[in-house]
Design a protein around this motif. Structure first.
Motif, mmCIF file in Angstrom:
data_model
loop_
_atom_site.group_PDB
_atom_site.id
_atom_site.type_symbol
_atom_site.label_atom_id
_atom_site.label_comp_id
_atom_site.label_asym_id
_atom_site.label_seq_id
_atom_site.Cartn_x
_atom_site.Cartn_y
_atom_site.Cartn_z
ATOM 1 N N LEU A 162 15.441 -3.965 -10.978
ATOM 2 C CA LEU A 162 16.173 -4.809 -10.039
ATOM 3 C C LEU A 162 17.133 -5.729 -10.772
ATOM 4 O O LEU A 162 16.789 -6.301 -11.814
ATOM 5 C CB LEU A 162 15.203 -5.649 -9.202
ATOM 6 N N LYS A 163 18.322 -5.875 -10.209
ATOM 7 C CA LYS A 163 19.307 -6.816 -10.728
ATOM 8 C C LYS A 163 19.401 -7.989 -9.763
ATOM 9 O O LYS A 163 19.653 -7.812 -8.577
ATOM 10 C CB LYS A 163 20.674 -6.152 -10.870
ATOM 11 N N LEU A 164 19.196 -9.205 -10.284
ATOM 12 C CA LEU A 164 19.276 -10.422 -9.493
ATOM 13 C C LEU A 164 20.483 -11.230 -9.948
ATOM 14 O O LEU A 164 20.629 -11.518 -11.142
ATOM 15 C CB LEU A 164 18.010 -11.265 -9.629
ATOM 16 N N THR A 165 21.341 -11.586 -9.010
ATOM 17 C CA THR A 165 22.521 -12.397 -9.293
ATOM 18 C C THR A 165 22.453 -13.656 -8.441
ATOM 19 O O THR A 165 22.298 -13.579 -7.217
ATOM 20 C CB THR A 165 23.812 -11.626 -8.967
ATOM 21 N N GLY A 166 22.575 -14.811 -9.072
ATOM 22 C CA GLY A 166 22.490 -16.069 -8.350
ATOM 23 C C GLY A 166 23.857 -16.683 -8.089
ATOM 24 O O GLY A 166 24.809 -16.472 -8.843
ATOM 25 N N SER A 167 23.945 -17.412 -7.011
ATOM 26 C CA SER A 167 25.131 -18.215 -6.712
ATOM 27 C C SER A 167 24.662 -19.639 -6.465
ATOM 28 O O SER A 167 23.755 -19.874 -5.664
ATOM 29 C CB SER A 167 25.856 -17.669 -5.474
ATOM 30 N N ILE A 168 25.287 -20.593 -7.161
ATOM 31 C CA ILE A 168 24.873 -21.989 -7.074
ATOM 32 C C ILE A 168 26.031 -22.823 -6.545
ATOM 33 O O ILE A 168 27.109 -22.872 -7.142
ATOM 34 C CB ILE A 168 24.436 -22.545 -8.448
ATOM 35 N N GLY A 169 25.817 -23.481 -5.420
ATOM 36 C CA GLY A 169 26.823 -24.359 -4.841
ATOM 37 C C GLY A 169 26.570 -25.818 -5.198
ATOM 38 O O GLY A 169 25.428 -26.229 -5.387
ATOM 39 N N ILE A 170 27.656 -26.600 -5.330
ATOM 40 C CA ILE A 170 27.559 -28.024 -5.660
ATOM 41 C C ILE A 170 27.978 -28.861 -4.457
ATOM 42 O O ILE A 170 28.971 -28.553 -3.792
ATOM 43 C CB ILE A 170 28.461 -28.372 -6.858
ATOM 44 N N ILE A 171 27.213 -29.914 -4.181
ATOM 45 C CA ILE A 171 27.636 -30.884 -3.169
ATOM 46 C C ILE A 171 28.133 -32.166 -3.832
ATOM 47 O O ILE A 171 29.260 -32.577 -3.651
ATOM 48 C CB ILE A 171 26.500 -31.199 -2.183
ATOM 49 N N GLY A 172 27.303 -32.816 -4.637
ATOM 50 C CA GLY A 172 27.782 -34.021 -5.306
ATOM 51 C C GLY A 172 26.677 -34.994 -5.645
ATOM 52 O O GLY A 172 25.519 -34.626 -5.814
ATOM 53 N N ALA A 173 27.054 -36.279 -5.728
ATOM 54 C CA ALA A 173 26.152 -37.325 -6.214
ATOM 55 C C ALA A 173 25.051 -37.631 -5.214
ATOM 56 O O ALA A 173 25.105 -37.262 -4.045
ATOM 57 C CB ALA A 173 26.956 -38.584 -6.525
#
Length: 273
Positions: A162-173
């Motif tokens: 299995l290949k796992l690819t992550g996506s990480i979003g940023i909101i802020g402080a």
């Protein structure tokens, strides 16, 4: 005087007009003057002069040609994984090929997304935390994937690559999250194999997500990736994340959840290969 005579002939059973060296008309429905029709051939059995055998056809072009279904019963289980298997091509030819050359049908493989719905708070700078996935698991064969009750672990099924690819979003402080608090997120998958059953990672990379207001150019977005081969009992995977940066706040930072106009989505894409 002894005279030896060799007779060459075609032998027919239930037919007065054998087409090949040996010809059996199972239903005795062939014409005595004409070549059997395709429907009449379905109950015929022949052996040609060059040794080809035909079942359901009177003109076999290979050593065994069957026009119809084939049933094999009482096949013993193999003690080890075979290196070669029999496969059928588009023309109906059966042949050996390496196991590695045969991919399972797409609808039997896993192609799924594990979503993150809510934003997640990272209390301290430069400290790794487990990313929590509180959203739905969607896609092809998504039911084979299980997220732990605390939303931090992903349980992978056994005997899969299995290949796992992550996506990480940023909101802020942490306080009133806005885009005016530059930081970057480091992310990396971790295989937790507590079963000692042969599960192991083949490839792993570090992910990097930078907020859009950094005043220096040191990156952008790169995805964390891991390729895992699971053993007989499956394997557990977590995704670790931490925030950092010279100008990042010291009182915490937020990871994004679902995608919107202000942030990338956070999710894991899982592909069986």
């Amino acid at each position: 005087m002894i005279q030896q005579t060799i007779i060459y002939a075609q032998t027919g059973i239930n037919t007065k007009k054998p087409i090949q060296t040996f010809h059996v008309d199972g239903k005795n429905d062939n014409s005595s003057t004409a070549t059997p029709s395709p429907s009449q051939q379905k109950n015929d059995f022949v052996v040609t002069a060059n040794g080809n055998v035909g079942i359901g056809t009177i003109y076999p072009v290979t050593k065994l040609e069957v026009n119809g279904d084939v049933r094999i019963t009482d096949v013993p289980a193999l003690p080890t994984m075979p290196k070669k298997i029999l496969v059928l091509d588009a023309d109906g030819n059966l042949f050996y090929t390496d196991v590695a050359n045969v991919a399972p049908p797409l609808d039997t493989r896993i192609y799924s997304i594990i979503n993150k719905t809510s934003r997640q708070f990272l209390p301290q700078r430069n400290v790794f935390y487990n990313l929590e996935f509180d959203g739905p698991v969607e896609g092809v064969n998504a039911d084979k994937l299980v997220v732990s009750a605390d939303k931090k672990k992903l349980f992978l099924p056994p005997k899969k690559t299995l290949k796992l690819t992550g996506s990480i979003g940023i909101i802020g402080a942490a306080i009133n999250p806005t885009k005016t608090n530059p930081a970057y997120i480091i992310s990396q998958f971790e295989l937790q194999n507590f079963n000692n059953d042969g599960s192991h990672q083949l490839v792993t990379t570090i992910g990097y997500t930078e907020s859009s207001t950094e005043n220096y150019d040191d990156g952008g977005v790169s995805m964390p990736i891991i390729i895992v081969r699971t053993g007989s009992k499956g394997a557990n995977v977590i995704l670790n994340v931490k925030y950092n940066g010279i100008d990042s706040p010291t009182n915490g930072y937020y990871i994004g959840g679902a995608a919107n106009d202000d942030t990338l989505a956070s999710y894991i894409l899982i592909e069986e290969i």
